[in-house]
Scaffold this motif. Sequence first.
Motif, PDB file in Angstrom:
ATOM      1  N   GLN A  27      40.138  43.630  43.082  1.00 54.48           N
ATOM      2  CA  GLN A  27      39.521  42.419  43.586  1.00 54.48           C
ATOM      3  C   GLN A  27      40.121  41.159  42.995  1.00 54.48           C
ATOM      4  OE1 GLN A  27      35.405  43.055  42.762  1.00 54.48           O
ATOM      5  NE2 GLN A  27      35.223  44.768  44.162  1.00 54.48           N
ATOM      6  N   ASP A  28      40.867  41.274  41.905  1.00 50.83           N
ATOM      7  CA  ASP A  28      41.458  40.102  41.274  1.00 50.83           C
ATOM      8  C   ASP A  28      42.680  39.633  42.054  1.00 50.83           C
ATOM      9  OD1 ASP A  28      39.598  40.089  39.296  1.00 50.83           O
ATOM     10  OD2 ASP A  28      40.864  41.072  37.800  1.00 50.83           O
ATOM     11  N   ALA A  29      42.820  38.311  42.140  1.00 51.77           N
ATOM     12  CA  ALA A  29      43.987  37.745  42.785  1.00 51.77           C
ATOM     13  C   ALA A  29      45.109  37.505  41.778  1.00 51.77           C
ATOM     14  CB  ALA A  29      43.616  36.438  43.477  1.00 51.77           C
TER      15      ALA A  29
END
Length: 93
Positions: A27-29
């Motif tokens: 989910q991290d960019a």
Amino acid sequence: MAIVKNKTLSGLLAAIIGFGVAPAFAQDAQPVTRAQVKAELMALEQAGYNPAYSHGPDYPADLQAAQRKVAKKQAEAVQYGPSTNGTSDSGAR
């Protein structure tokens, strides 16, 4: 020989980054750091995965089993409250 090991290691690291051991990475960019990849690899090795056998007949299954162990351990580490392991007695004497 060193080139083959480097290709194997970089292939393994790419697979770890691609599949993501920790659900939070999906989910991290932000890009994954080298330290994070090393930590993930160490966690997989502690869970029983050996990257030297990544071309063996059990390759996908043993990596996935190690990933499940790591995920379970991480999930247990963030739970709140007392341990649910053990026994309890109830009733009259």
